[in-house]
Design an enzyme around this catalytic site. Structure first.
Site, PDB file in Angstrom:
ATOM      1  CG  ASP A  92      44.238  38.989  39.336  1.00  0.00           C
ATOM      2  OD1 ASP A  92      44.085  39.206  38.276  1.00  0.00           O
ATOM      3  OD2 ASP A  92      43.395  38.423  40.220  1.00  0.00           O
ATOM      4  CG  HIS A 113      40.787  36.407  38.382  1.00  0.00           C
ATOM      5  ND1 HIS A 113      41.917  36.288  39.318  1.00  0.00           N
ATOM      6  CD2 HIS A 113      40.192  35.221  38.725  1.00  0.00           C
ATOM      7  CE1 HIS A 113      41.877  35.196  39.906  1.00  0.00           C
ATOM      8  NE2 HIS A 113      40.799  34.600  39.502  1.00  0.00           N
ATOM      9  N   GLY A 144      38.963  29.650  43.259  1.00  0.00           N
ATOM     10  CA  GLY A 144      39.780  28.565  43.809  1.00  0.00           C
ATOM     11  C   GLY A 144      39.715  27.203  43.480  1.00  0.00           C
ATOM     12  CG  ASN A 190      42.031  27.786  40.552  1.00  0.00           C
ATOM     13  OD1 ASN A 190      42.972  28.800  40.436  1.00  0.00           O
ATOM     14  ND2 ASN A 190      40.991  27.724  40.467  1.00  0.00           N
ATOM     15  CB  SER A 213      38.161  32.860  40.541  1.00  0.00           C
ATOM     16  OG  SER A 213      39.125  32.435  39.686  1.00  0.00           O
TER      17      SER A 213
END
Length: 214
Positions: free
Chosen positions: A183, A186, A74, A102, A37
């Site tokens: 979040d 990011h 992801g 991740n 991402s």
């Protein structure tokens, strides 16, 4: 053939040859931004994704380059390995390889992450594709023992495969809330700009090395 006609014919051939050389030199270097991402541009307009903005920054510096966005939100290193061959098309000259975040968030064993990245680097090398390896750091909540094992992966692999290493893909963004989405993980559009500016010198060196190998 008369002398003047022959001279004109040879001149035309020479001009055609020069134009052909010029056209060949104008061909852009084809890169692929391969990652998760952070590469894909999570929750951002397509034009704000890292590969798009890096391409624009390099072109502003006078480099003829095209960077395809092969980021998948992801994605783990296992997922990246599974799609590597079809996500990096024939004709690609270089890959910016950014994966592993991740894995760390999910607590994947660093040895597994290393193995997957190692295999990806091997496959790309076998295809004659240059790689700029973008490193990642384990999140603090994983603890110091995990971080020590995970953080060492990228330098070890860069040395093993003889590829350039950009130590931390999120350099300049990770501790700055105004450059992140809500979040806290990011980058927002301004964060991507900061990442591009931080990586730009390394990206230019990477392009130069690809051109030198032609």
């Amino acid at each position: 053939m008369a002398f003047k006609a022959k001279l004109g014919f040879l001149t035309a051939l020479a001009i055609t040859a020069l134009l052909s050389v010029g056209a060949a030199r104008a061909e852009p270097v084809k890169l692929v931004g391969f990652g998760d991402s952070l590469m894909a541009g999570y929750q951002l307009p397509a034009g704000d994704a890292f590969p798009v903005k890096l391409e624009a920054a390099l072109r502003a510096k006078g480099h003829e380059v095209e960077i395809a966005n092969a980021g998948v939100s992801g994605d783990t290193t296992s997922g990246g390995l599974a799609r590597l061959d079809w996500s990096v098309p024939d004709g690609t000259q270089g890959v910016i390889l950014e994966l592993g975040a991740n894995d760390a968030l999910r607590g994947v064993a660093p040895e597994e992450t290393e193995k997957n990245l190692d295999t990806m680097l091997t496959r790309l090398k076998e295809r004659g594709i240059s790689v700029l390896l973008a490193g990642m750091l384990a999140p603090p909540n994983m603890g110091p023992e995990y971080a020590e094992r995970f953080n060492a992966i990228y330098g070890k692999l860069a040395e093993k495969h003889g590829v350039p290493l950009y130590p931390f893909f999120l350099k300049g963004v990770v501790t700055k809330a105004d450059l992140q989405l809500e979040d806290g993980m990011h980058p927002n559009a301004l964060g991507v700009d900061a990442m591009v500016q931080a990586m730009l010198p390394a990206a230019e060196r990477f392009l130069t090395s690809i051109k030198a190998g032609e």
